[in-house]
Design a protein around this motif. Structure first.
Motif, PDB file in Angstrom:
ATOM      1  N   LEU A  15      84.884-101.059  26.746  1.00  8.94           N
ATOM      2  CA  LEU A  15      84.564-102.195  27.609  1.00  8.94           C
ATOM      3  C   LEU A  15      85.610-103.270  27.378  1.00  8.94           C
ATOM      4  CD1 LEU A  15      80.692-102.774  27.374  1.00  8.94           C
ATOM      5  CD2 LEU A  15      81.986-101.840  29.291  1.00  8.94           C
ATOM      6  N   ALA A  16      86.426-103.534  28.376  1.00 15.23           N
ATOM      7  CA  ALA A  16      87.495-104.524  28.264  1.00 15.23           C
ATOM      8  C   ALA A  16      87.194-105.690  29.199  1.00 15.23           C
ATOM      9  CB  ALA A  16      88.842-103.900  28.614  1.00 15.23           C
ATOM     10  N   GLY A  17      87.035-106.873  28.658  1.00 10.14           N
ATOM     11  CA  GLY A  17      86.739-108.032  29.491  1.00 10.14           C
ATOM     12  C   GLY A  17      85.444-107.875  30.250  1.00 10.14           C
ATOM     13  N   ALA A  18      84.457-107.247  29.637  1.00  8.60           N
ATOM     14  CA  ALA A  18      83.181-106.996  30.313  1.00  8.60           C
ATOM     15  C   ALA A  18      82.010-107.150  29.356  1.00  8.60           C
ATOM     16  CB  ALA A  18      83.175-105.603  30.931  1.00  8.60           C
ATOM     17  N   SER A  19      82.133-108.083  28.429  1.00  9.94           N
ATOM     18  CA  SER A  19      81.054-108.309  27.458  1.00  9.94           C
ATOM     19  C   SER A  19      80.464-109.700  27.632  1.00  9.94           C
ATOM     20  CB  SER A  19      81.557-108.104  26.029  1.00  9.94           C
ATOM     21  OG  SER A  19      82.696-108.922  25.772  1.00  9.94           O
ATOM     22  N   ALA A  20      80.206-110.054  28.880  1.00  4.20           N
ATOM     23  CA  ALA A  20      79.487-111.291  29.201  1.00  4.20           C
ATOM     24  C   ALA A  20      78.282-110.921  30.052  1.00  4.20           C
ATOM     25  CB  ALA A  20      80.377-112.265  29.971  1.00  4.20           C
ATOM     26  N   SER A  21      77.178-111.588  29.826  1.00  2.08           N
ATOM     27  CA  SER A  21      76.014-111.374  30.675  1.00  2.08           C
ATOM     28  C   SER A  21      76.332-111.844  32.088  1.00  2.08           C
ATOM     29  CB  SER A  21      74.814-112.140  30.130  1.00  2.08           C
ATOM     30  OG  SER A  21      73.737-112.089  31.047  1.00  2.08           O
ATOM     31  N   THR A  22      75.925-111.076  33.065  1.00  2.00           N
ATOM     32  CA  THR A  22      76.137-111.482  34.460  1.00  2.00           C
ATOM     33  C   THR A  22      74.875-112.124  35.034  1.00  2.00           C
ATOM     34  OG1 THR A  22      75.458-109.352  35.428  1.00  2.00           O
ATOM     35  CG2 THR A  22      77.778-109.593  34.761  1.00  2.00           C
ATOM     36  N   SER A  64      86.587-105.482  33.247  1.00  2.00           N
ATOM     37  CA  SER A  64      85.897-106.463  34.083  1.00  2.00           C
ATOM     38  C   SER A  64      84.921-105.770  35.031  1.00  2.00           C
ATOM     39  CB  SER A  64      86.934-107.323  34.820  1.00  2.00           C
ATOM     40  OG  SER A  64      86.370-108.497  35.337  1.00  2.00           O
ATOM     41  N   LEU A  65      85.122-105.852  36.342  1.00  5.45           N
ATOM     42  CA  LEU A  65      84.254-105.148  37.279  1.00  5.45           C
ATOM     43  C   LEU A  65      84.155-103.671  36.925  1.00  5.45           C
ATOM     44  CD1 LEU A  65      82.633-104.996  39.972  1.00  5.45           C
ATOM     45  CD2 LEU A  65      84.833-104.603  41.114  1.00  5.45           C
ATOM     46  N   GLY A  66      85.277-103.057  36.576  1.00  4.82           N
ATOM     47  CA  GLY A  66      85.275-101.659  36.185  1.00  4.82           C
ATOM     48  C   GLY A  66      84.503-101.396  34.915  1.00  4.82           C
ATOM     49  N   GLY A  67      84.420-102.412  34.042  1.00  2.00           N
ATOM     50  CA  GLY A  67      83.621-102.273  32.830  1.00  2.00           C
ATOM     51  C   GLY A  67      82.140-102.217  33.140  1.00  2.00           C
ATOM     52  N   TYR A  68      81.690-103.080  34.045  1.00  3.89           N
ATOM     53  CA  TYR A  68      80.282-103.060  34.408  1.00  3.89           C
ATOM     54  C   TYR A  68      79.937-101.786  35.172  1.00  3.89           C
ATOM     55  CZ  TYR A  68      80.375-107.870  32.832  1.00  3.89           C
ATOM     56  OH  TYR A  68      80.522-109.002  32.059  1.00  3.89           O
ATOM     57  N   ALA A  69      80.851-101.309  36.032  1.00  2.00           N
ATOM     58  CA  ALA A  69      80.638-100.029  36.705  1.00  2.00           C
ATOM     59  C   ALA A  69      80.560 -98.897  35.685  1.00  2.00           C
ATOM     60  CB  ALA A  69      81.757 -99.768  37.710  1.00  2.00           C
ATOM     61  N   SER A  70      81.350 -98.991  34.625  1.00  2.00           N
ATOM     62  CA  SER A  70      81.328 -97.968  33.582  1.00  2.00           C
ATOM     63  C   SER A  70      80.029 -98.010  32.788  1.00  2.00           C
ATOM     64  CB  SER A  70      82.527 -98.150  32.645  1.00  2.00           C
ATOM     65  OG  SER A  70      83.746 -97.986  33.356  1.00  2.00           O
ATOM     66  N   LEU A  71      79.467 -99.193  32.596  1.00  2.00           N
ATOM     67  CA  LEU A  71      78.146 -99.288  31.964  1.00  2.00           C
ATOM     68  C   LEU A  71      77.087 -98.588  32.805  1.00  2.00           C
ATOM     69  CD1 LEU A  71      77.977-102.958  30.605  1.00  2.00           C
ATOM     70  CD2 LEU A  71      77.733-100.857  29.254  1.00  2.00           C
ATOM     71  N   GLU A  72      77.180 -98.743  34.117  1.00  2.00           N
ATOM     72  CA  GLU A  72      76.242 -98.046  34.999  1.00  2.00           C
ATOM     73  C   GLU A  72      76.461 -96.532  34.932  1.00  2.00           C
ATOM     74  OE1 GLU A  72      73.132 -97.973  37.993  1.00  2.00           O
ATOM     75  OE2 GLU A  72      73.731 -99.262  36.322  1.00  2.00           O
ATOM     76  N   PHE A  73      77.712 -96.111  34.879  1.00  2.00           N
ATOM     77  CA  PHE A  73      78.015 -94.695  34.719  1.00  2.00           C
ATOM     78  C   PHE A  73      77.419 -94.169  33.418  1.00  2.00           C
ATOM     79  CE2 PHE A  73      80.911 -91.525  32.813  1.00  2.00           C
ATOM     80  CZ  PHE A  73      80.787 -90.505  33.752  1.00  2.00           C
ATOM     81  N   ALA A  74      77.534 -94.931  32.344  1.00  2.00           N
ATOM     82  CA  ALA A  74      76.985 -94.515  31.049  1.00  2.00           C
ATOM     83  C   ALA A  74      75.471 -94.327  31.120  1.00  2.00           C
ATOM     84  CB  ALA A  74      77.341 -95.545  29.981  1.00  2.00           C
ATOM     85  N   ARG A  75      74.817 -95.158  31.914  1.00  2.00           N
ATOM     86  CA  ARG A  75      73.361 -95.048  32.063  1.00  2.00           C
ATOM     87  C   ARG A  75      72.967 -93.838  32.901  1.00  2.00           C
ATOM     88  NH1 ARG A  75      69.249 -96.300  35.507  1.00  2.00           N
ATOM     89  NH2 ARG A  75      70.695 -96.953  37.170  1.00  2.00           N
TER      90      ARG A  75
END
Length: 232
Positions: A89-96, A67-78
């Motif tokens: 990515l767990a529970g973090a595959s929805a557009s915000t 969730s929140l940690g998934g989106y933070a992890s996407l930023e880390f990946a970038r």
């Protein structure tokens, strides 16, 4: 990386299941758990994740974010692609972005206005009602970060969609609960946006899939980690 209002305690079942085979760690994101007094920002979250990867001393790591940690992890990946071996990515595959975000903005703004002890009591009751004590007691003992909701979701909302996957250089496992309809809403788009992404579902599980079926969640992460190891 834990989800909204939770802490590293969320991952106790997974740490117990995986530490015999892999070096693993779970951390509190800024504004949560032991970092409750720290200000939330995605920039600070990236540094926390980066420090956690560094602490393992094994080079690039598999990062698991819920969730929140998934989106933070996407930023880390970038921002830190050289430190990422793979991403779950767990529970973090929805557009915000867009209208979907409106109710979450409302909840994020409302939560700090309600008595924290009442919110904590309700969360304790709900978790204990839904899950075995050994699964949720570490989360309950760590407390909840309702005060961090406005800053955390205020920054995440409007920022991420499937296009974020194009900034991830490493393989991706999109791991969702079968019944998590909200956060599965962009699942197909997120998967299509990355050439090495695949989707796996935890049967009958909801948004807290690692609580709903800890063994299945851990097994999925374990298999993905082994695949990453075999590919080196």
């Amino acid at each position: 990386m834990h989800g909204t209002r939770f802490s590293a305690g969320q991952w106790s079942p997974q740490l117990a299941a995986l530490r015999g085979e892999f070096p693993v760690t779970a951390v509190d994101l800024p504004g949560h758990g032991s970092r409750s007094a720290e200000a939330w920002s995605l920039e600070a979250a990236v540094e926390v994740i980066s420090d956690a990867v560094e602490s393992l001393g094994c080079g690039p790591a598999l990062v698991v974010g819920h969730s929140l940690g998934g989106y933070a992890s996407l930023e880390f990946a970038r921002v830190r692609p050289e430190r990422l071996r793979g991403l779950v990515l767990a529970g973090a595959s929805a557009s915000t972005r867009g209208a979907w975000a409106a109710p979450y903005r409302w909840v994020a703004g409302l939560a700090p206005r309600l008595p924290a002890d009442r919110l904590a009591g309700w969360n304790d009751w709900l978790l204990r009602r839904m899950y075995p004590a050994e699964v949720v007691e570490p989360t309950i003992r760590s407390g909840y970060a309702f005060h961090a909701l406005p800053a955390a979701w205020g920054e995440v909302l409007g920022r991420f969609d499937a296009g974020a996957m194009r900034h991830v250089a490493a393989p991706v496992l999109i791991l969702n609960g079968e019944k998590d309809s909200v956060f599965r809403s962009g699942e197909a788009e997120f998967a299509r946006a990355h050439p090495r992404a695949r989707v796996e579902l935890i049967p009958r599980a909801g948004h807290l899939a690692n609580f709903d079926d800890p063994d299945a969640f851990s097994d999925a992460v374990r298999r993905f980690a082994r695949q990453l190891s075999d590919s080196t």
